[in-house]
Scaffold this motif. Structure first.
Motif, PDB file in Angstrom:
ATOM      1  N   TYR A   8       0.850  -1.202   0.000  1.00 30.49           N
ATOM      2  CA  TYR A   8       0.000   0.000   0.000  1.00 30.49           C
ATOM      3  C   TYR A   8       0.881   1.245   0.000  1.00 30.49           C
ATOM      4  N   ILE A  68     -11.045   0.630  -2.996  1.00 31.75           N
ATOM      5  CA  ILE A  68     -11.629   1.045  -1.731  1.00 31.75           C
ATOM      6  C   ILE A  68     -12.599   2.185  -2.008  1.00 31.75           C
ATOM      7  N   ALA A  93     -12.770  -2.945  -0.149  1.00 28.88           N
ATOM      8  CA  ALA A  93     -13.034  -2.373   1.167  1.00 28.88           C
ATOM      9  C   ALA A  93     -13.957  -1.174   1.037  1.00 28.88           C
ATOM     10  N   LEU A  95     -14.558   2.411   2.956  1.00 32.27           N
ATOM     11  CA  LEU A  95     -13.881   3.352   3.841  1.00 32.27           C
ATOM     12  C   LEU A  95     -14.903   4.288   4.469  1.00 32.27           C
ATOM     13  N   LYS A 117     -13.712  -5.716   3.217  1.00 27.74           N
ATOM     14  CA  LYS A 117     -13.224  -5.307   4.522  1.00 27.74           C
ATOM     15  C   LYS A 117     -13.659  -3.878   4.823  1.00 27.74           C
ATOM     16  N   TRP A 119     -12.365  -0.085   6.231  1.00 27.46           N
ATOM     17  CA  TRP A 119     -11.293   0.854   6.544  1.00 27.46           C
ATOM     18  C   TRP A 119     -11.912   2.062   7.234  1.00 27.46           C
ATOM     19  N   MET A 140     -12.182  -4.907  10.451  1.00 29.80           N
ATOM     20  CA  MET A 140     -11.312  -3.781  10.176  1.00 29.80           C
ATOM     21  C   MET A 140     -10.046  -4.266   9.482  1.00 29.80           C
ATOM     22  N   GLU A 141      -9.617  -3.514   8.461  1.00 29.39           N
ATOM     23  CA  GLU A 141      -8.394  -3.867   7.743  1.00 29.39           C
ATOM     24  C   GLU A 141      -7.399  -2.717   7.661  1.00 29.39           C
ATOM     25  N   GLY A 142      -7.889  -1.471   7.683  1.00 29.42           N
ATOM     26  CA  GLY A 142      -6.951  -0.375   7.490  1.00 29.42           C
ATOM     27  C   GLY A 142      -7.400   0.944   8.076  1.00 29.42           C
ATOM     28  N   LEU A 178      -3.281  -4.097  11.264  1.00 31.36           N
ATOM     29  CA  LEU A 178      -3.953  -3.351  10.206  1.00 31.36           C
ATOM     30  C   LEU A 178      -2.953  -2.629   9.320  1.00 31.36           C
ATOM     31  N   CYS A 180      -1.878   0.871   7.670  1.00 29.98           N
ATOM     32  CA  CYS A 180      -2.033   2.252   8.109  1.00 29.98           C
ATOM     33  C   CYS A 180      -1.311   3.154   7.111  1.00 29.98           C
TER      34      CYS A 180
END
Length: 283
Positions: A8, A68, A93, A95, A117, A119, A140-142, A178, A180
């Motif tokens: 990422y 996302i 994901a 967000l 997921k 975020w 939660m993933e990020g 996670l 970040c």
């Protein structure tokens, strides 16, 4: 410890209302895309943007890039329909903006299915203070640092004023494994400033940085990706440690510095990240 299965380094915001931007993003060398329905879309475009983005994600090919979607907040006129739409579309994901506690995360976690997921935008003082609980919430993933909003709420000037907030979120994210990613750098034509802030974020421990313009991608990928020298050192550390173990020793020495098991773990993660980047770029 964070997951290295997907890098990422560069996470680019794309307005969900801009057809050309949505098309162009399919060929950009970014690791992830945040398709934005919140700040980047004006109120009179939000419904049309939701429909456009939903159809785009159902039909377009974004390859290995993580997709996302940043929805509008639950307290807005568009939030509920955004969630209903993209729970069905099932991007990588969703967000959530301005997450301040676990309630909105838990509500969404109970509704999403499959591999989607969650975020969280970490961009308010209350959210920062609740980072540990938010990180531990289901699915939660990020974390994404929303440094512009945070600076506004803090009444602060300069990045140094946000150091505590950044570190609290990193600690919470790492405690739960996670991803970040750091906040945006607003001066998208200032390459030197971008590089300096990327290097600071990398050294703090962020996985990568959110971006507002494709011109920022190359610098960000380079800074958050391991260098040739770092990879060469990592291999030498692993080899030296393995040899030391074979000789009945608990530590090794490389370039005059002690190498223990913890250094080998770091070196192994770095090599795994490099492999993940190669797979992504090859795809």
């Amino acid at each position: 410890m964070q997951n290295v299965a997907h890098p990422y380094r560069s996470v680019l915001y794309i307005p969900g209302s801009k057809t050309r931007a949505l098309e162009k993003a399919q060929g950009l060398p970014v690791d992830a895309i945040i398709f934005d329905l919140e700040d980047a879309v004006s109120p009179d475009e939000k419904v049309a943007a939701r429909e456009l983005l939903a159809e785009t994600l159902r039909t377009a090919d974004y390859g290995p890039r993580k997709c996302i979607v940043r929805v509008n907040g639950a307290d807005t006129a568009w939030g509920a329909d955004d969630l209903a739409t993209f729970i069905d579309v099932a991007p990588d994901a969703i967000l959530l903006p301005k997450v301040e506690d676990t309630a909105t995360v838990a509500d969404l976690a109970a509704r999403v299915t499959g591999d989607t997921k969650i975020w969280a935008m970490m961009e308010t003082p209350r959210g920062i203070l609740n980072a540990a609980a938010i990180a531990a919430a289901p699915k939660m993933e990020g974390f994404v640092m929303g440094t512009n909003d945070l600076a506004k709420d803090l009444g602060s000037r300069g990045r140094a004023a946000m150091t505590t907030s950044l570190q609290l979120c990193l600690l919470a994210a790492r405690a739960q494994g996670l991803v970040c990613v750091d906040g945006v750098y607003n001066a998208f034509k200032d390459d030197d400033g971008l590089q300096a802030e990327c290097m600071e974020g990398r050294d703090m421990g962020f996985d990568g940085k959110t971006l507002i313009h494709p011109a920022q991608v190359a610098i960000t990928n380079a800074v958050f990706g391991p260098s040739t020298e770092e990879l060469e050192l990592a291999r030498r550390q692993i080899d030296a440690y393995e040899q030391a173990k074979a000789d009945g020793q608990g530590v090794a020495v490389v370039d005059g510095k002690i190498v223990e098991n913890l250094h080998v773990e770091t070196a192994t993660r770095l090599l795994a990240k490099a492999d993940a980047i190669k797979l992504l770029e090859g795809a």
